[in-house]
Design a protein around this motif. Structure first.
Motif, PDB file in Angstrom:
ATOM      1  N   ASP A   6       0.822  -1.210   0.000  1.00 38.81           N
ATOM      2  CA  ASP A   6       0.000   0.000   0.000  1.00 38.81           C
ATOM      3  C   ASP A   6       0.858   1.262   0.000  1.00 38.81           C
ATOM      4  O   ASP A   6       0.543   2.242  -0.694  1.00 38.81           O
ATOM      5  N   ALA A   7       1.947   1.250   0.755  1.00 41.81           N
ATOM      6  CA  ALA A   7       2.857   2.403   0.770  1.00 41.81           C
ATOM      7  C   ALA A   7       3.529   2.578  -0.589  1.00 41.81           C
ATOM      8  O   ALA A   7       3.690   3.710  -1.076  1.00 41.81           O
ATOM      9  N   ALA A   8       3.910   1.461  -1.207  1.00 45.92           N
ATOM     10  CA  ALA A   8       4.524   1.537  -2.532  1.00 45.92           C
ATOM     11  C   ALA A   8       3.534   2.071  -3.563  1.00 45.92           C
ATOM     12  O   ALA A   8       3.893   2.893  -4.423  1.00 45.92           O
ATOM     13  N   SER A   9       2.283   1.634  -3.491  1.00 48.44           N
ATOM     14  CA  SER A   9       1.290   2.135  -4.444  1.00 48.44           C
ATOM     15  C   SER A   9       1.010   3.617  -4.214  1.00 48.44           C
ATOM     16  O   SER A   9       0.832   4.370  -5.173  1.00 48.44           O
ATOM     17  N   LEU A  10       1.008   4.054  -2.958  1.00 44.99           N
ATOM     18  CA  LEU A  10       0.824   5.480  -2.674  1.00 44.99           C
ATOM     19  C   LEU A  10       1.973   6.297  -3.246  1.00 44.99           C
ATOM     20  O   LEU A  10       1.753   7.346  -3.868  1.00 44.99           O
ATOM     21  N   SER A  58      -2.298  -1.985  -5.645  1.00 50.59           N
ATOM     22  CA  SER A  58      -3.301  -1.699  -4.630  1.00 50.59           C
ATOM     23  C   SER A  58      -4.457  -2.699  -4.664  1.00 50.59           C
ATOM     24  O   SER A  58      -4.904  -3.175  -3.627  1.00 50.59           O
ATOM     25  N   LEU A  59      -4.935  -3.048  -5.850  1.00 47.09           N
ATOM     26  CA  LEU A  59      -6.098  -3.923  -5.949  1.00 47.09           C
ATOM     27  C   LEU A  59      -5.744  -5.408  -5.895  1.00 47.09           C
ATOM     28  O   LEU A  59      -6.566  -6.220  -5.469  1.00 47.09           O
ATOM     29  N   ARG A  60      -4.543  -5.762  -6.355  1.00 44.15           N
ATOM     30  CA  ARG A  60      -4.043  -7.145  -6.283  1.00 44.15           C
ATOM     31  C   ARG A  60      -5.044  -8.156  -6.848  1.00 44.15           C
ATOM     32  O   ARG A  60      -5.384  -9.149  -6.229  1.00 44.15           O
ATOM     33  N   SER A  61      -5.496  -7.890  -8.061  1.00 49.08           N
ATOM     34  CA  SER A  61      -6.457  -8.770  -8.719  1.00 49.08           C
ATOM     35  C   SER A  61      -5.994  -9.025 -10.148  1.00 49.08           C
ATOM     36  O   SER A  61      -5.658  -8.084 -10.873  1.00 49.08           O
ATOM     37  N   TRP A  62      -5.977 -10.289 -10.558  1.00 46.83           N
ATOM     38  CA  TRP A  62      -5.501 -10.618 -11.897  1.00 46.83           C
ATOM     39  C   TRP A  62      -6.367 -10.043 -13.012  1.00 46.83           C
ATOM     40  O   TRP A  62      -5.816  -9.601 -14.028  1.00 46.83           O
ATOM     41  N   PRO A  63      -7.691 -10.018 -12.888  1.00 44.80           N
ATOM     42  CA  PRO A  63      -8.474  -9.371 -13.949  1.00 44.80           C
ATOM     43  C   PRO A  63      -8.145  -7.880 -14.109  1.00 44.80           C
ATOM     44  O   PRO A  63      -8.103  -7.362 -15.221  1.00 44.80           O
ATOM     45  N   VAL A  64      -7.878  -7.214 -13.004  1.00 42.96           N
ATOM     46  CA  VAL A  64      -7.503  -5.798 -13.071  1.00 42.96           C
ATOM     47  C   VAL A  64      -6.146  -5.640 -13.740  1.00 42.96           C
ATOM     48  O   VAL A  64      -5.949  -4.759 -14.591  1.00 42.96           O
TER      49      VAL A  64
END
Length: 118
Positions: A6-10, A58-64
């Motif tokens: 989350d910190a890396a994505s921010l 941030s979302l950690r989803s393969w479809p995304v």
């Protein structure tokens, strides 16, 4: 581990937003077409790429991730092509200062029109 991601994505979103902001400021501040094209393509595309990576982290989803890969590839294909077309048209219109060009590869095409046959 989630806090680190989350910190890396921010951080990636902040850097990407700063690059997109610098691209927008460059479009307003630069005076001629080549420098505006540089500001419109390079920092904007890199900022967009960083924001997409941040969304994927941030979302950690393969479809995304699959969707973002397609979006990034389309952006990487269209931004340079659009800049090339705008730059070429600006050259043909005469809005580019020809004295500032180091190499003028299109000078021959101005002497003989493409359909003239000679």
């Amino acid at each position: 581990m989630n806090e680190i991601l989350d910190a890396a994505s921010l951080l990636l979103i902040l850097v990407g937003a700063a690059l997109c902001l610098s691209a927008a400021i460059g479009l307003l501040r630069f005076r001629d077409v080549p420098t505006r094209l540089h500001a419109a393509t390079k920092p904007q595309v890199l900022g967009f790429l960083l924001i997409c990576v941040a969304i994927a982290l941030s979302l950690r989803s393969w479809p995304v991730v699959a969707f973002l890969v397609v979006v990034v590839l389309i952006q990487l294909a269209t931004a340079p092509l659009a800049a090339h077309m705008v730059g070429r048209q600006a050259y043909r219109n005469g809005t580019i200062d020809e004295r500032s060009l180091y190499v003028d590869e299109l000078a021959e095409s101005r002497e003989t029109p493409p359909g003239a046959g000679g």
